[in-house]
Write a protein that holds these residues in place. Structure first.
Motif, short mmCIF file in Angstrom:
data_model
loop_
_atom_site.label_atom_id
_atom_site.label_comp_id
_atom_site.label_asym_id
_atom_site.label_seq_id
_atom_site.Cartn_x
_atom_site.Cartn_y
_atom_site.Cartn_z
N UNK A 1 -36.38 -29.40 -38.47
CA UNK A 1 -36.06 -29.20 -37.07
C UNK A 1 -34.71 -28.51 -36.92
N UNK A 2 -33.76 -28.83 -37.80
CA UNK A 2 -32.44 -28.20 -37.72
C UNK A 2 -32.49 -26.72 -38.05
N UNK B 1 -30.98 -23.38 -26.61
CA UNK B 1 -30.86 -24.74 -27.11
C UNK B 1 -30.21 -24.71 -28.49
N UNK B 2 -28.87 -24.58 -28.55
CA UNK B 2 -28.21 -24.48 -29.85
C UNK B 2 -28.20 -25.81 -30.60
N UNK C 1 -33.14 -33.61 -30.65
CA UNK C 1 -31.87 -33.53 -29.94
C UNK C 1 -31.33 -32.11 -29.96
N UNK C 2 -30.31 -31.87 -29.16
CA UNK C 2 -29.60 -30.59 -29.16
C UNK C 2 -28.12 -30.88 -28.95
N UNK C 3 -27.28 -30.28 -29.79
CA UNK C 3 -25.83 -30.54 -29.73
C UNK C 3 -25.52 -32.03 -29.86
N UNK C 4 -26.35 -32.73 -30.64
CA UNK C 4 -26.12 -34.15 -30.88
C UNK C 4 -26.57 -35.06 -29.76
N UNK C 5 -27.16 -34.51 -28.71
CA UNK C 5 -27.60 -35.33 -27.58
C UNK C 5 -29.11 -35.31 -27.48
N UNK C 6 -29.76 -36.47 -27.31
CA UNK C 6 -31.23 -36.51 -27.19
C UNK C 6 -31.71 -35.67 -26.03
N UNK C 7 -32.82 -34.95 -26.24
CA UNK C 7 -33.40 -34.13 -25.18
C UNK C 7 -34.31 -34.93 -24.26
#
Length: 294
Positions: free
Chosen positions: A125-126, A133-134, A190-196
């Motif tokens: 995923x990474x 969505x970085x 997640x994106x930027x460490x935050x769950x989507x």
């Protein structure tokens, strides 16, 4: 030469061929930048995209023009005229092969299955690049649904139990375990460490039905490609929590001939790393994000 085909280097791998319009699309999205090495017919060697006159500036100028047939070329719109962005992947051939082998070995050993599966999903995923969505990531932990992975791994031994037709009897069970895995994966992106805060709302019975239909269609070989395509579209339609619609653009025919190429490559053994990377990148590139209809 407006119809020339381009290649570009991503990490240690070669991407392409792409039309010039498609290359400019990659430039606009940032996939290809001034330092990216590119090549097309007529060039004596690979060069930096920034060193080719008009390549970067032309792409950015085209991006600022309003969409429409009057400007020619290929626009960032889907067949229905809505703007869309395709996903891409940035992994090396050998890393994909190595991690896939570890995944398979971990499941054969059963006990490590939760850890190798989680590690593979986190890495894969990474590597996926989503427009706007970085830093896509994965927050799932091995013990979240460890029993699902253990049972899935045990099901792989159904063929050596000696129990008649056990492989067929377990198809719905394996499908349900796969459904549980998909729900878990989607919920932990997640994106930027935050769950989507995404969720998969496709129900278990529909997923089991699709899986059974897929196994039946494989009897005809050809029919399986169309079932895979339809099933994939159904899965993406049932992902909630996105501002954009997730679309799978591939056709059954495209899936079919690529699957045949991969099968031949696997039989020949040596091409496996290349066909594995090729098919994975292609599938990801067929996923498009488009604004939802009002």
């Amino acid at each position: 030469m407006p119809n020339r085909l381009w290649f570009f280097a991503s990490g240690n791998t070669q991407q392409g061929p792409y039309s010039e319009d498609r290359l400019r699309d990659f430039i606009v999205r940032g996939t290809v930048n001034a330092d990216t090495r590119v090549w097309t017919e007529g060039m004596s060697a690979w060069e930096r995209a920034g060193d080719i006159p008009g390549l970067l500036s032309g792409a950015m100028a085209a991006a600022r023009m309003p969409p429409g047939p009057a400007h020619g070329g290929e626009s960032l719109t889907g067949s229905d005229g809505r703007a869309g962005d395709s996903l891409s992947a940035d992994f090396s051939i050998w890393e994909l092969l190595g991690r896939s082998l570890i995944f398979v070995i971990g499941f054969l050993l059963v006990v490590p299955a939760p850890w190798v599966a989680t590690s593979f999903y986190r890495w894969f995923i990474s590597q996926v690049r989503v427009p706007q969505r970085p830093d896509l990531g994965f927050t799932g932990q091995p013990m979240d649904i460890w029993w699902v992975f253990v049972l899935s791994a045990l099901c792989t031994y159904s063929g050596v139990t000696g129990i008649p037709y056990i492989e067929f009897i377990l198809i719905p069970v394996q499908a349900w375990l796969s459904w549980m895995t998909i729900k878990w994966i989607v919920a932990n992106i997640s994106a930027n460490g935050r769950p989507l805060q995404l969720s998969f709302r496709g129900d278990a019975m529909h997923y089991v039905g699709w899986t059974v239909l897929l196994h039946l269609s494989l009897i005809t070989i050809i029919g399986g490609a169309w079932v895979i395509t339809a099933m994939t579209r159904w899965m993406f339609r049932n992902i909630d929590g996105t501002r954009r619609e997730i679309i799978f653009n591939a056709s059954g025919l495209e899936v079919l001939w690529r699957t045949v190429v991969v099968a031949i490559g696997c039989i020949l053994i040596i091409p496996i790393p290349w066909v594995l990377s090729w098919i994975a990148r292609w599938y990801i590139s067929q996923i498009e994000l488009s604004p939802r209809a009002a």
